[in-house]
Design an enzyme around this catalytic site. Structure first.
Site, mmCIF file in Angstrom:
data_model
loop_
_atom_site.group_PDB
_atom_site.id
_atom_site.type_symbol
_atom_site.label_atom_id
_atom_site.label_comp_id
_atom_site.label_asym_id
_atom_site.label_seq_id
_atom_site.Cartn_x
_atom_site.Cartn_y
_atom_site.Cartn_z
ATOM 1 N N ARG A 192 0.803 -1.226 0.000
ATOM 2 C CA ARG A 192 0.000 0.000 0.000
ATOM 3 C C ARG A 192 0.840 1.281 0.000
ATOM 4 N NH1 ARG A 192 -3.913 -0.783 4.825
ATOM 5 N NH2 ARG A 192 -2.598 -2.554 5.363
ATOM 6 N N ARG A 238 28.229 26.991 5.463
ATOM 7 C CA ARG A 238 28.411 25.670 4.844
ATOM 8 C C ARG A 238 29.446 24.810 5.568
ATOM 9 N NH1 ARG A 238 29.603 27.012 -1.145
ATOM 10 N NH2 ARG A 238 29.926 24.756 -1.179
ATOM 11 N N ALA A 279 38.303 49.934 -0.908
ATOM 12 C CA ALA A 279 37.085 49.436 -1.546
ATOM 13 C C ALA A 279 37.300 49.245 -3.040
ATOM 14 C CB ALA A 279 35.946 50.415 -1.300
#
Ligand code: UD1
Ligand code: CA
Length: 454
Positions: free
Chosen positions: A16, A332, A422
């Site tokens: 089933r 991660r 930057a």
């Protein structure tokens, strides 16, 4: 005292489920059904643990190959009695046999202890339950004095027997020596043409052996999985139990129905977890940690007083104390954050160490980097760790300041205290305590006019 041998029947096909996967490999809380039953069995410290497998047997063995169990093949499913017979050559006469079903994953050790105790006392311990909808189950037959005299399967039961609400959960414990004899005498002249394990009950009663029944703490413990609807129902029950045990241990859950634990969680005091959090594998959370909504935490350790804001994914990482992660951060595997590290929105960190007090607050990729303490990583900074063939490391010393929009082309070292202007693309090591900048000089073009449409 006789030794305990647990036999888990797991050979059934699970028609089933309508699945190519054997039923016992379908997952509850991220792990195969069979793995849950194995855990429960192992908690009893048995001398022997036998799994009778059949359908998809190789798949079953492959997925659980690290388990130290005796695998017993039942190539043809001729009934529960036949299944148990296959395991008996590995069970010594003086043992007590405890029978479990791989598709009944929520059964708890407390109920099993009771049936085991009956068997130790020379009786047959049988776990039964009174249910409102007994259809499909074997019914417990008792005499006028209330003694169990047999079990009749649903298909073989008379209308009067079908009205009995006490059912056989299938879980029983008994002496191996007697069981072996009774199993040999089983016949399959019944409605299903199967060798029913349940038939041994009447045999035992004939020989004057007492059947002692025990009831589970909760009817939920004995629910079986036959289709995906039942599997989903059991998942909810399981999750509810996880949530309750966390709350009992001092964790606040915004909504116990919206937490999914697919592994083990150890949490300290006064931890709070908002809605829709998924925790997988081994998760360890310190005191006073708060986890925002919609976070996924897999195999992580988070130190005291840290905050994880909404929509973060943390996988195989260590997070120190008093850190602030997210919202929308991805940590991660192989990442270790020291204390008081801030990882802000849209920041990805992979296989990197970041020292105490360092910050990367916006839109940054940090991969294969070793970053010291009190470093500021400006918005839009990227460690260029991959040259198309290999990965290279970026090393940033303590107190360095990386301006916004910087590309650090690895392998590269930014020495302590260095400042990177930057917008620089840095491909050579930057010296300590100096400003390093690489960018085209700004000019304003004289006499330039914006073109106009003619
Ligand atoms: C069985 C019991 C029934 C009980 C019910 C509880 C028998 C004859 N009947 O019925 O009294 O109320 O469980 O759920 O025991 N299995 C094998 N090999 C086989 C047959 C079954 O390993 O040849 C395993 C299945 O994988 C499953 C367990 O045994 O884990 C029970 O089998 P199932 O076919 O579900 O038994 P039921 O007919 O439900
Ligand atoms: Ca069944």
């Amino acid at each position: 005292m006789s030794s305990l041998h647990v036999v888990i029947l797991a050979a059934g096909q699970g028609k089933r489920m309508h699945s190519d996967l054997p039923k016992v490999l379908h997952r509850l809380a991220g792990r195969p059904l069979l793995a849950h039953v194995l855990d429960t069995a192992k908690a009893l410290n048995p001398a022997g643990l036998h799994v009778v497998y059949g359908h998809g047997g190789e798949q079953v063995r492959a997925q659980l190959e690290r388990e130290s169990v005796t695998w017993v093949a039942q190539p043809e499913q001729l009934g529960t009695g036949h299944a148990l017979t296959q395991a008996m050559p590995g069970v010594p006469d003086e043992a007590i046999v405890l029978v479990l079903y791989a598709d009944v994953p929520l059964v708890r050790a407390s109920a099993l202890e009771a049936v085991k105790a009956s068997a130790s006392a020379g009786k047959i311990g049988l776990l039964t339950a009174a249910v409102d909808a007994p259809d499909g189950y074997g019914r417990i037959l008792r005499d006028g004095g209330g003694q169990v005299v047999g079990i009749v399967e649903h298909g073989d039961a008379s209308p009067k027997q079908r009205a009995i609400r006490e059912i056989n959960t299938g879980i029983m414990a008994l002496s191996a020596k007697r069981l072996r004899i009774w199993l040999e005498r089983l016949r399959n002249d019944n409605r299903q043409g199967e060798y029913y394990l349940t038939d041994i009950i009447a045999r035992a009663v004939e020989e004057g052996i007492e059947i002692e029944t025990a009831f589970p703490d909760s009817l939920e413990d004995i629910l079986g999985v036959n289709d995906r609807i039942e599997l989903a129902r059991l998942e909810r029950i399981y999750q509810h139990r996880q949530a309750e045990s966390l709350m009992r241990a001092g964790v606040s859950l915004s909504d116990p129905a919206r937490l999914d634990v697919r592994g083990r969680v150890a949490a300290g005091r006064d931890v709070s977890i908002d809605v829709n959090v998924i925790m997988e594998g081994e998760v360890r959370i310190g005191d006073r940690v708060s986890i925002g909504p919609n976070c996924v935490l897999k195999d992580v350790e988070i130190g005291n007083d840290s905050e994880v804001f909404p929509y973060c994914i943390l996988d195989s990482a260590l997070v120190g104390a008093e850190c602030r992660i997210g919202p929308y951060a991805r940590i991660r595997p192989g990442t270790a954050l020291a204390d008081s590290v801030h990882i802000g929105n849209f920041v990805e960190v992979k296989a990197s160490t970041i020292g105490a007090g360092s910050k990367a607050n916006h839109l940054t990729y940090i991969g294969d980097a070793d970053i010291g303490a009190n470093v500021n990583v400006g918005a839009g900074t990227i460690t260029c760790n991959y040259d198309g063939a290999s990965k290279h490391r970026t090393v940033i010393g303590d107190g360095a300041f990386i301006g916004s929009g910087v590309e650090l082309v690895a392998p590269i070292t930014v020495h302590p205290g260095a400042t990177i202007g930057a917008g620089s693309t840095i491909s050579k090591d930057a010296p300590a305590d100096k400003l390093t900048v690489s960018r085209g000089s700004q000019q304003t073009v004289k006499g330039w006019k914006r073109p106009k449409k003619s």
